[in-house]
Design an enzyme around this catalytic site. Structure first.
Site, PDB file in Angstrom:
ATOM      1  N   HIS A 191      37.185  52.086  46.336  1.00  0.00           N
ATOM      2  CA  HIS A 191      36.474  51.579  44.888  1.00  0.00           C
ATOM      3  C   HIS A 191      35.904  52.530  44.514  1.00  0.00           C
ATOM      4  CE1 HIS A 191      32.988  50.264  42.854  1.00  0.00           C
ATOM      5  NE2 HIS A 191      33.693  49.996  42.112  1.00  0.00           N
ATOM      6  N   ASN A 193      34.092  53.837  40.213  1.00  0.00           N
ATOM      7  CA  ASN A 193      33.706  53.446  39.124  1.00  0.00           C
ATOM      8  C   ASN A 193      32.627  54.587  38.446  1.00  0.00           C
ATOM      9  OD1 ASN A 193      31.261  52.209  37.318  1.00  0.00           O
ATOM     10  ND2 ASN A 193      33.039  50.733  37.241  1.00  0.00           N
ATOM     11  N   ARG A 195      30.612  55.368  34.582  1.00  0.00           N
ATOM     12  CA  ARG A 195      30.580  54.970  33.194  1.00  0.00           C
ATOM     13  C   ARG A 195      29.358  55.767  32.471  1.00  0.00           C
ATOM     14  NH1 ARG A 195      28.990  51.979  37.486  1.00  0.00           N
ATOM     15  NH2 ARG A 195      26.882  51.549  37.835  1.00  0.00           N
ATOM     16  N   GLY A 347      33.169  34.620  30.046  1.00  0.00           N
ATOM     17  CA  GLY A 347      34.597  34.496  29.308  1.00  0.00           C
ATOM     18  C   GLY A 347      35.384  35.792  29.101  1.00  0.00           C
ATOM     19  N   GLY A 348      35.099  37.002  30.047  1.00  0.00           N
ATOM     20  CA  GLY A 348      35.749  38.046  29.760  1.00  0.00           C
ATOM     21  C   GLY A 348      37.169  37.885  30.210  1.00  0.00           C
ATOM     22  N   ARG A 349      37.880  39.069  30.166  1.00  0.00           N
ATOM     23  CA  ARG A 349      39.288  39.157  30.423  1.00  0.00           C
ATOM     24  C   ARG A 349      39.537  38.557  32.032  1.00  0.00           C
ATOM     25  NH1 ARG A 349      43.806  42.581  31.586  1.00  0.00           N
ATOM     26  NH2 ARG A 349      45.832  41.926  30.140  1.00  0.00           N
ATOM     27  N   GLU A 351      42.146  38.275  34.065  1.00  0.00           N
ATOM     28  CA  GLU A 351      42.925  39.239  34.921  1.00  0.00           C
ATOM     29  C   GLU A 351      42.339  40.587  35.170  1.00  0.00           C
ATOM     30  OE1 GLU A 351      45.650  38.434  36.458  1.00  0.00           O
ATOM     31  OE2 GLU A 351      45.488  36.172  35.646  1.00  0.00           O
TER      32      GLU A 351
END
Length: 391
Positions: A191, A193, A195, A347-349, A351
């Site tokens: 993993h 990430n 930002r 309510g994020g995307r 997938e």
């Protein structure tokens, strides 16, 4: 280090369009972050997420043409260019390592308020069961309570501490996030990430000074300990850190061990790496270069391990243990990872949020590996983190 304003932790930024969570603990946040946790949870529900719009192809840039974005030479512009370059390079390296001719499927999306993202997923390859490499560049607005809670300036019942109150605080966030799940039990999951975040309040706005910071990390989650591989991985992380500050690797290695802790199991998700958040107590250019160096270190840290292990013979018992460890991966991401849980609640995307999960996992009642086995060796290392470069 300046107090955190808003955290976009693992997967919130690059995997959930528009998702941004106030800091409520984890990641080495300490006691002050825990004390403001209750308010932070209330604040999260008030952060609105605009629904994404599918696009047919990625634009040259997701930045707004407002003087601080495209063509400005800003940190925003250079960070977006970096994460999009790294996304392409990592995907190309993974396709080559997979060797099956499988290619990443790409989804592009935009947001009405500005920004967007690119999600790329390779599934059911010869080497990789599932690999996701996503980038996003988003704009949004924090309500004032989110700003105060994240800064630790909220008092009883959510009232602001002494001083001017912030109005709604615009923010900018960009990042790249990836999770790679190989098929072979001797090839580890990875993993990473990275930002960058800014508040975008007007200069000298009451109670809402402009702020910026960097965050991210890279961590390794094997099912079996092969010391050659773990030492190689950690040595690459240390080399990247040491180019900028010799204190970074030990500091961020411990932060990683602490963040990826599965409390209900009393063990870590894997064998660590580096993790950092809210970095703004160094020169901005230096930290931009540091984040770039870390992102550029992903391929040399990981691909040599995959090349060595992707064709290692294995048994059904090896595969069953890998599936049990993937169960731990799922538990951490769905129970503790701040970005994943925030995206699911707001309510994020979906997938993109769940792209980090493996295709398959296993839960076996009351399973404990026997003493002296390779499986027990891995579990012991997850319970008691090691200093791999000192072995």
């Amino acid at each position: 280090m300046a107090p955190s304003l808003l955290t976009t932790p693992s997967q919130a930024l690059a995997l959930a369009p528009g998702a941004a969570a106030s800091r409520v603990g984890g990641g080495g946040g300490g006691g002050s972050a825990r004390r403001r946790g209750a308010l932070g949870m209330r604040v999260r529900a008030s952060v609105a997420i605009e629904k994404e719009t599918p696009e047919s192809e990625p634009p040259p840039t997701f930045l707004r043409e407002d003087g601080s974005g495209a063509g400005s030479g800003s940190v925003r512009e250079r960070f977006e260019a970096m994460i999009r370059r790294v996304q392409g390079e990592v995907c190309a390296a993974l396709e080559e390592a997979d060797g099956s001719g499988a290619r990443f499927v790409e989804d592009v999306w935009s947001r009405p308020g500005g920004g967007g993202g690119i999600s790329r997923v390779l599934q059911d390859g010869r080497v990789f069961e599932k690999a996701g490499v996503n980038v996003s560049v988003v704009y949004g607005v924090m309500p004032p309570d989110a700003y105060r809670a994240a800064k630790g300036e909220a008092g009883k019942n959510g009232a602001a501490a002494d001083g001017p109150k912030a109005g709604p605080v615009p923010f900018f966030a960009a990042g790249i996030s990836s999770v790679l799940h190989p098929k072979n039990p001797f090839a580890p999951t990875l993993h990473f990430n990275y930002r960058y975040f800014e508040t975008d309040a007007p200069k000298d706005a009451p109670g809402a000074p402009r702020q910026w910071w960097f965050g991210g990390g890279t961590d390794l989650t094997p099912s079996y300990i092969i010391e050659e591989d773990v030492k190689h991985f950690h040595s690459v992380q240390k080399q990247a850190c040491d180019k900028f500050d010799p204190s970074f690797y030990p500091r961020f290695k411990k932060w990683c061990d602490d963040y990826f802790y599965i409390k209900h199991r009393n063990e870590r998700r894997g064998l660590g790496g580096i993790f950092f958040d809210d970095l703004n107590d160094y020169d901005q250019e230096m930290l931009l270069n540091f984040a770039t160096e870390c992102a550029d270190s992903v391929v040399p840290a990981y691909i040599p391990i995959i090349e060595r292990r992707k064709d290692t013979p294995f048994t059904e018992e090896h595969k069953a243990w890998q599936q049990l460890r993937r169960g731990r991966y799922v538990e951490f991401n769905l129970v503790y990872d701040r970005g994943t849980t925030f995206g699911l609640k707001t309510g994020g995307r979906i997938e993109s949020i769940l792209v980090s999960l493996p295709l398959t996992a296993r839960w076996q009642y009351d399973h404990t590996p026997e003493e002296g086995t390779e499986e027990r060796k891995l579990l012991d290392a997850c319970i008691n983190p090691k200093e791999w470069l000192d072995l």
